[in-house]
Write an enzyme that holds these catalytic residues in place. Structure first.
Site, mmCIF file in Angstrom:
data_model
loop_
_atom_site.group_PDB
_atom_site.id
_atom_site.type_symbol
_atom_site.label_atom_id
_atom_site.label_comp_id
_atom_site.label_asym_id
_atom_site.label_seq_id
_atom_site.Cartn_x
_atom_site.Cartn_y
_atom_site.Cartn_z
ATOM 1 N N PRO A 11 20.490 -4.114 -8.700
ATOM 2 C CA PRO A 11 20.919 -4.892 -9.870
ATOM 3 C C PRO A 11 22.165 -5.733 -9.628
ATOM 4 O O PRO A 11 22.498 -6.591 -10.446
ATOM 5 C CB PRO A 11 21.169 -3.822 -10.937
ATOM 6 C CG PRO A 11 21.478 -2.580 -10.165
ATOM 7 C CD PRO A 11 20.648 -2.659 -8.920
ATOM 8 N N GLU A 279 24.959 -4.926 8.244
ATOM 9 C CA GLU A 279 25.727 -3.769 7.819
ATOM 10 C C GLU A 279 26.134 -2.936 9.038
ATOM 11 O O GLU A 279 25.478 -2.980 10.082
ATOM 12 C CB GLU A 279 24.906 -2.889 6.861
ATOM 13 C CG GLU A 279 24.362 -3.613 5.642
ATOM 14 C CD GLU A 279 25.450 -4.053 4.679
ATOM 15 O OE1 GLU A 279 26.537 -3.429 4.691
ATOM 16 O OE2 GLU A 279 25.218 -5.014 3.921
#
Length: 337
Positions: A11, A279
């Site tokens: 989200p 990452e």
């Protein structure tokens, strides 16, 4: 028995607009024959990864990763090590969306991305990289220049997209330093100083499609670049050549194909962090293995070119600004000398 799909969405990815399209996206997968449900990731560590593992073990037929490259990487890590691996669909909602770019999935229209499931010619199997105990879909890299993805604030990525990475990349150039390392790739080896290494599965690296132009999605081979010891001027020159795809034969780099790669730092006092799909993925020494055609994905197959490179006007504009930043740094360096 009706097929089931699980949408795993972040989200907070990109500009945080995915929720407004969720009802329509659920309807699209229902129309395609999937009983569809959704899961919103949380700030908890490995939220997307754990849900992907749970859904796969529960027998879901399709997992939809909706978010940026970080969300996609977590989902891949949640299913790549399993015997039953559901088909994977991708709805881009992040900043660079490298893998979606490589699969020619619409990156600015979540509805259009979801509708790919309705096309006939839509699925094929892609390679997945394994790095130590982790997996990646796009790129593994190490060295000073790769550290920029750790240093760009998430808010800056959301607001400025590619420009955020470019700005940080130009800022980091003066801090580049080589690391002595040993890199074994298939039956060959490099031993010496390197400022960075890059192990790619696709041709989209931070939005640049010219850096590894011949990378294939399903041939069982990594495309590897090793940048040897370079001073700041050399690095700037290489970056300018890379933007034009003219770096492949440069003697300052090694460009090769390999299925198995091992990276070993030779100075125990120097840390060599490894970046997996944008990452942090652990520190070298580390082994990398290309798992050929390991996961089935939904892609825009009709639009994936064999060798063509397409670059948007917006990207060209940002790229031009970045090149100007490089020119400014070169001018400052010359003035100081």
């Amino acid at each position: 028995m009706r097929k089931r799909a699980r949408i795993i969405y972040n989200p907070t990815s990109g500009r945080e607009t995915f929720r407004s399209d969720l009802v329509d996206i659920l309807s699209i997968y229902e129309k395609a024959g999937y009983e569809t449900s959704a899961f919103a990731t949380t700030p908890a560590p490995d939220s997307a990864k754990n849900e992907a593992t749970r859904a796969a073990k529960d027998g879901f037929d399709l997992i939809v990763a909706a978010g940026g490259d970080g969300t996609l990487n977590e989902v891949i890590n949640g299913i790549a090590g399993l015997k039953h691996r559901p088909t994977l669909a991708i709805i881009p909602a992040g900043t660079t969306n490298d893998y979606a770019r490589a699969l020619r999935i619409p990156r600015d229209d979540p509805i259009a991305a979801a509708k790919l499931i309705l096309k006939k010619n839509k699925k094929f199997k892609i390679d997945v990289g394994k790095a130590g105990k982790n997996y990646f879909m796009n790129i593994a890299a190490g060295g000073t220049m790769t550290e920029l993805t750790y240093e760009v604030p998430s808010q800056m990525k959301s607001l400025f997209g590619y420009a955020a990475y470019f700005a940080k990349g130009a800022e980091l150039i003066p801090r580049i330093k080589p690391i002595e390392m040993q890199i074994k790739y298939d039956d060959q080896e490099y031993r010496g100083n390197a400022t960075m290494f890059m192990i790619a599965l696709t041709n989209s690296v931070g939005g640049f499609e010219q850096i590894v132009p011949d990378a294939s999605l399903d041939d069982g081979k990594f495309t590897m670049i090793i940048v040897k010891k370079s001073n700041m001027i050399d690095m700037l020159s290489l970056m300018a050549k890379a933007l034009q795809g003219k770096h492949l034969d440069d003697p300052r780099i090694i460009y090769a194909k390999a299925t198995d790669i091992e990276v070993i730092p030779l100075n125990k006092d120097e840390r060599l962090m490894v970046n997996l799909d944008g990452e942090y993925g652990g520190d070298a020494p580390m082994e990398f293995h290309d798992l050929k055609q390991h996961i089935e994905v939904v892609a825009n197959l009709d639009e994936i070119p064999d060798d063509a490179i397409t670059v948007s006007d917006d990207f060209k504009r940002v790229e031009k600004d970045f090149v100007k930043s490089i020119d400014d740094i070169q001018d400052q360096e010359k003035e100081q000398n």
